[in-house]
Design a protein around this motif. Structure first.
Motif, PDB file in Angstrom:
ATOM      1  N   VAL A 331       0.851  -1.202   0.000  1.00 51.17           N
ATOM      2  CA  VAL A 331       0.000   0.000   0.000  1.00 51.17           C
ATOM      3  C   VAL A 331       0.887   1.253   0.000  1.00 51.17           C
ATOM      4  CG1 VAL A 331      -1.853   1.237   1.161  1.00 51.17           C
ATOM      5  CG2 VAL A 331      -1.847  -1.254   1.175  1.00 51.17           C
ATOM      6  N   ARG A 332       1.962   1.203   0.770  1.00 50.83           N
ATOM      7  CA  ARG A 332       2.879   2.360   0.814  1.00 50.83           C
ATOM      8  C   ARG A 332       3.472   2.628  -0.571  1.00 50.83           C
ATOM      9  NH1 ARG A 332       7.176   1.929   5.583  1.00 50.83           N
ATOM     10  NH2 ARG A 332       8.213   0.482   4.192  1.00 50.83           N
ATOM     11  N   GLU A 333       3.886   1.576  -1.259  1.00 54.42           N
ATOM     12  CA  GLU A 333       4.464   1.774  -2.592  1.00 54.42           C
ATOM     13  C   GLU A 333       3.391   2.195  -3.593  1.00 54.42           C
ATOM     14  OE1 GLU A 333       7.564   2.038  -3.056  1.00 54.42           O
ATOM     15  OE2 GLU A 333       8.067   1.311  -1.051  1.00 54.42           O
ATOM     16  N   ALA A 334       2.201   1.619  -3.456  1.00 51.24           N
ATOM     17  CA  ALA A 334       1.129   1.958  -4.402  1.00 51.24           C
ATOM     18  C   ALA A 334       0.772   3.435  -4.314  1.00 51.24           C
ATOM     19  CB  ALA A 334      -0.109   1.095  -4.138  1.00 51.24           C
ATOM     20  N   ARG A 339       0.949   8.868  -6.696  1.00 50.21           N
ATOM     21  CA  ARG A 339       1.289  10.302  -6.615  1.00 50.21           C
ATOM     22  C   ARG A 339       2.335  10.668  -7.673  1.00 50.21           C
ATOM     23  NH1 ARG A 339       1.811   9.875  -0.126  1.00 50.21           N
ATOM     24  NH2 ARG A 339      -0.371  10.253   0.424  1.00 50.21           N
ATOM     25  N   GLN A 340       3.296   9.792  -7.885  1.00 42.93           N
ATOM     26  CA  GLN A 340       4.339  10.076  -8.882  1.00 42.93           C
ATOM     27  C   GLN A 340       3.734  10.080 -10.291  1.00 42.93           C
ATOM     28  OE1 GLN A 340       7.075  11.563  -9.358  1.00 42.93           O
ATOM     29  NE2 GLN A 340       8.663  10.126  -8.697  1.00 42.93           N
ATOM     30  N   CYS A 341       2.826   9.150 -10.564  1.00 42.92           N
ATOM     31  CA  CYS A 341       2.167   9.125 -11.877  1.00 42.92           C
ATOM     32  C   CYS A 341       1.390  10.416 -12.102  1.00 42.92           C
ATOM     33  CB  CYS A 341       1.221   7.923 -11.985  1.00 42.92           C
ATOM     34  SG  CYS A 341       2.098   6.368 -12.159  1.00 42.92           S
ATOM     35  N   ARG A 342       0.809  10.916 -11.036  1.00 44.13           N
ATOM     36  CA  ARG A 342       0.054  12.171 -11.145  1.00 44.13           C
ATOM     37  C   ARG A 342       0.973  13.288 -11.666  1.00 44.13           C
ATOM     38  NH1 ARG A 342      -0.257  16.878 -11.175  1.00 44.13           N
ATOM     39  NH2 ARG A 342       0.782  17.074  -9.157  1.00 44.13           N
ATOM     40  N   THR A 343       2.219  13.306 -11.234  1.00 46.14           N
ATOM     41  CA  THR A 343       3.128  14.367 -11.710  1.00 46.14           C
ATOM     42  C   THR A 343       3.356  14.242 -13.210  1.00 46.14           C
ATOM     43  OG1 THR A 343       5.241  13.170 -11.413  1.00 46.14           O
ATOM     44  CG2 THR A 343       4.370  14.342  -9.483  1.00 46.14           C
ATOM     45  N   TYR A 354      -8.748  11.013 -15.829  1.00 48.04           N
ATOM     46  CA  TYR A 354      -7.710   9.981 -15.681  1.00 48.04           C
ATOM     47  C   TYR A 354      -7.851   9.379 -14.282  1.00 48.04           C
ATOM     48  CZ  TYR A 354      -5.659  12.008 -19.868  1.00 48.04           C
ATOM     49  OH  TYR A 354      -5.463  12.448 -21.151  1.00 48.04           O
ATOM     50  N   PRO A 355      -7.412   8.132 -14.103  1.00 43.85           N
ATOM     51  CA  PRO A 355      -7.707   7.481 -12.815  1.00 43.85           C
ATOM     52  C   PRO A 355      -6.699   7.758 -11.701  1.00 43.85           C
ATOM     53  CG  PRO A 355      -6.700   5.902 -14.334  1.00 43.85           C
ATOM     54  CD  PRO A 355      -6.869   7.184 -15.103  1.00 43.85           C
ATOM     55  N   VAL A 356      -5.597   8.459 -11.985  1.00 46.73           N
ATOM     56  CA  VAL A 356      -4.487   8.415 -11.018  1.00 46.73           C
ATOM     57  C   VAL A 356      -4.761   9.116  -9.690  1.00 46.73           C
ATOM     58  CG1 VAL A 356      -2.631   7.971 -12.664  1.00 46.73           C
ATOM     59  CG2 VAL A 356      -3.322  10.316 -12.201  1.00 46.73           C
ATOM     60  N   LEU A 357      -5.373  10.307  -9.732  1.00 45.11           N
ATOM     61  CA  LEU A 357      -5.613  10.969  -8.437  1.00 45.11           C
ATOM     62  C   LEU A 357      -6.771  10.294  -7.690  1.00 45.11           C
ATOM     63  CD1 LEU A 357      -4.459  13.134  -6.619  1.00 45.11           C
ATOM     64  CD2 LEU A 357      -6.113  14.747  -7.557  1.00 45.11           C
ATOM     65  N   HIS A 359      -7.194   7.042  -7.724  1.00 40.59           N
ATOM     66  CA  HIS A 359      -6.507   5.944  -7.035  1.00 40.59           C
ATOM     67  C   HIS A 359      -5.724   6.464  -5.820  1.00 40.59           C
ATOM     68  CE1 HIS A 359      -7.433   2.556  -9.598  1.00 40.59           C
ATOM     69  NE2 HIS A 359      -6.897   3.090 -10.681  1.00 40.59           N
ATOM     70  N   ALA A 360      -4.993   7.570  -6.010  1.00 40.20           N
ATOM     71  CA  ALA A 360      -4.179   8.096  -4.900  1.00 40.20           C
ATOM     72  C   ALA A 360      -5.074   8.440  -3.714  1.00 40.20           C
ATOM     73  CB  ALA A 360      -3.388   9.320  -5.354  1.00 40.20           C
ATOM     74  N   ASN A 361      -6.204   9.084  -4.003  1.00 43.96           N
ATOM     75  CA  ASN A 361      -7.125   9.442  -2.909  1.00 43.96           C
ATOM     76  C   ASN A 361      -7.678   8.194  -2.241  1.00 43.96           C
ATOM     77  OD1 ASN A 361      -6.739  12.098  -3.418  1.00 43.96           O
ATOM     78  ND2 ASN A 361      -8.855  12.567  -3.922  1.00 43.96           N
ATOM     79  N   ASN A 362      -8.054   7.201  -3.040  1.00 42.94           N
ATOM     80  CA  ASN A 362      -8.558   5.946  -2.463  1.00 42.94           C
ATOM     81  C   ASN A 362      -7.506   5.307  -1.565  1.00 42.94           C
ATOM     82  OD1 ASN A 362     -11.041   5.982  -3.731  1.00 42.94           O
ATOM     83  ND2 ASN A 362     -10.355   4.783  -5.485  1.00 42.94           N
ATOM     84  N   LEU A 363      -6.269   5.342  -2.031  1.00 45.59           N
ATOM     85  CA  LEU A 363      -5.217   4.636  -1.293  1.00 45.59           C
ATOM     86  C   LEU A 363      -4.955   5.274   0.078  1.00 45.59           C
ATOM     87  CD1 LEU A 363      -2.947   3.763  -4.342  1.00 45.59           C
ATOM     88  CD2 LEU A 363      -4.043   2.100  -2.824  1.00 45.59           C
ATOM     89  N   GLU A 364      -5.397   6.527   0.255  1.00 40.02           N
ATOM     90  CA  GLU A 364      -5.312   7.123   1.605  1.00 40.02           C
ATOM     91  C   GLU A 364      -6.151   6.291   2.591  1.00 40.02           C
ATOM     92  OE1 GLU A 364      -3.443   9.548   2.690  1.00 40.02           O
ATOM     93  OE2 GLU A 364      -2.762  10.437   0.808  1.00 40.02           O
ATOM     94  N   SER A 365      -7.323   5.857   2.146  1.00 37.34           N
ATOM     95  CA  SER A 365      -8.154   5.000   3.012  1.00 37.34           C
ATOM     96  C   SER A 365      -7.511   3.629   3.190  1.00 37.34           C
ATOM     97  CB  SER A 365      -9.555   4.811   2.406  1.00 37.34           C
ATOM     98  OG  SER A 365     -10.305   5.981   2.525  1.00 37.34           O
ATOM     99  N   VAL A 366      -6.973   3.114   2.089  1.00 37.43           N
ATOM    100  CA  VAL A 366      -6.401   1.755   2.147  1.00 37.43           C
ATOM    101  C   VAL A 366      -5.189   1.733   3.085  1.00 37.43           C
ATOM    102  CG1 VAL A 366      -5.512  -0.169   0.761  1.00 37.43           C
ATOM    103  CG2 VAL A 366      -7.273   1.334  -0.200  1.00 37.43           C
TER     104      VAL A 366
END
Ligand code: TGC
Ligand code: FAD
Length: 391
Positions: A331-334, A339-343, A354-357, A359-366
């Motif tokens: 989860v930490r790497e994901a 976040r890096q893909c977002r850049t 696009y799905p990246v932010l 996913h990043a926002n979802n992963l805060e919960s995960v």
């Protein structure tokens, strides 16, 4: 000089590590995700609402609800196959994987592992089919990482039980037909099956989330909820009951997080190859390639770790601290990858196009649910030193 790009998983020949059956299950779930879920998920996320009943039925038809359990209409697949299904669902959205995790690994698993034969017969076939939805109430407003400090009580009244308390942040709560609720009794923590509609039981939805918006999250309020004696899960004794279920769901997240990261990386590679900056493809710059290469390394290592833990689980040798290694790392790497893909996507990266932010926002919960990063760090620390540092 250009050549055909290689998919990040093919760098490490991941497919060759899977059996034919595992590849077939993965491909089926991926096809359902791409055809039936991906086209709608940005809208569900934007609106903060999902067609939960319809989704549960579709996922039941696909065979992923409780798929790693045996009997009672469950598919009885390997742990690796279950992990791959989680990966493909989370490649669409963590909220969809959550629906499946909570249904199969938490609510169904609790009944399957600790329930009476009558409870299993009553609930599991309908839940496997997606006709009935379950939720799992452990966390409370003042007891998250430390579930042992829960305040929800169950007291005997004749042969009945009477439950009082509040559970918080409960996935599927307000759409559930059955809630698995953990409560303190005179003899320690016990699990109870609380059907929707039981007098005194309500499940208001929690709104205004900025993460996991394509998922229902609710409070469970228990106000003198009277249950018959047979509502108790007879085989669950103490905190090891709910924690045993968490091992199952955390295992799915080890794979699932890789799905979210893979979707981000695929999106970023395609975007970088397509996007022209300073008169050249964004993908042709060394700075971009360094980002992509680093992310592909972490994605591949995370996938290998997930598969290793899956093989251990299928062999019956997976220990809870090993699940913590996988959950913490992947989860930490994901989230770093997202976040890096977002850049790489620049301003386009902040939209739902696009799905990246998302996913990043979802992963805060995960990162937070199923044991925070800090909790899993402490589990590993305890395994390494023999010293618990939770309190
Ligand atoms: P501790 O004293 O260590 O243990 C109490 C009892 O539990 C046993 N145990 C476990 N059993 C099975 N699996 C595990 N992973 C276990 N860890 C501990 C232990 O042997 C003992 O048994 P017994 O028979 O001696 O009584 O417990 P502690 O109070 O010190 O707490 C340890 C800690 C912090 C690791 C644990 O409480 C913890 O994991 N906290 C995090 C809570 C958490 O993850 N909550 C998640 C809620 S569900 C959710 O988030 C769903 S999200 C939706 C989705 O999945 O998509
Ligand atoms: P806290 O426990 O208050 O932690 C706050 C911070 O303190 C965290 O950073 C934590 O790591 C840190 N911390 C805690 N203990 C220590 C320590 N000993 N040392 C150092 N730092 C520490 N729960 C359910 O039961 N069922 C569900 O279906 C469910 N679904 C969820 C869905 C979503 C979208 C979310 C966000 C949460 C869900 N949860 C669910 C709740 C989730 O499991 C908890 O949020 C999680 O366990 C953390 O608890 P907390 O939020 O109370 O944080």
């Amino acid at each position: 000089m250009t050549s055909s790009p290689v998919h990040p998983f093919d760098l490490l020949a991941i497919d060759g590590l899977l059996t034919d059956e595992e590849r077939a299950i993965r491909d089926t779930v991926r096809a359902v995700g791409d055809r039936e879920l991906r086209p709608h998920v940005a809208e569900w996320f934007e609106q903060g609402a999902i067609p939960a009943r319809d989704l549960a039925r579709r996922l039941g038809k696909t065979g992923v609800l409780g798929m790693h359990l045996t009997g009672y209409g469950c598919a009885g697949t390997s742990a690796v196959s279950y992990g791959l299904a989680c990966l493909e669902l989370e490649a669409v959205d963590s909220g969809l994987r959550s629906l499946v995790s909570v249904q199969g690994s938490l609510a169904m698993y609790a009944i399957w592992k600790y329930g009476s034969e009558e409870q299993k017969q009553e609930w599991l076939p309908g839940m496997a089919a997606g006709e009935k939805i379950g939720c799992f109430g452990l966390t409370e407003p003042d007891a998250g990482s430390d579930p042992g400090s829960m305040r929800t009580t169950a007291r005997r009244d004749g042969s009945d039980w009477v439950l009082n308390g509040t559970k918080m942040w409960i996935t599927n709560g307000s759409v559930a037909d059955i809630a698995v609720v953990w409560a303190r009794t005179d003899e320690g923590v016990r699990g109870f099956l609380v059907p929707a509609g039981t007098p005194g039981f309500t499940a208001p939805e929690i709104k205004r989330k900025l993460s996991l918006r394509a998922s229902v999250t609710s409070e469970l309020v228990l106000d003198d909820v009277r249950l018959p004696a047979d509502a108790q899960l007879p085989q669950a004794r103490g905190l090891s009951g709910p924690l045993g279920c968490l091992n199952e769901a955390r295992f799915g997240i080890v794979f699932g997080a890789i799905g979210a990261a893979r979707d981000c990386l695929e999106t970023a590679i395609a975007y970088a190859r397509d996007r022209t900056v300073f008169a050249r493809s964004l993908a042709s710059y060394q700075l971009t390639q360094a980002k992509l290469a680093d992310m592909a390394l972490e994605l591949g290592k995370g996938m290998l770790l997930a598969l290793h833990l899956g093989r251990l689980k299928d062999a019956g040798h997976l220990a809870p601290e090993q699940v913590s290694v996988g959950k913490l790392n992947n989860v930490r790497e994901a989230i770093d990858i997202a976040r890096q893909c977002r850049t790489i996507l620049g301003a386009n990266g902040v939209t739902l196009e696009y799905p990246v932010l998302r996913h990043a926002n979802n992963l805060e919960s995960v990162l937070t649910y199923e044991g925070t990063s800090e909790v899993h760090t402490l589990v590993i620390g305890k395994a390494l030193t023999g010293e618990g540092a939770f309190r």
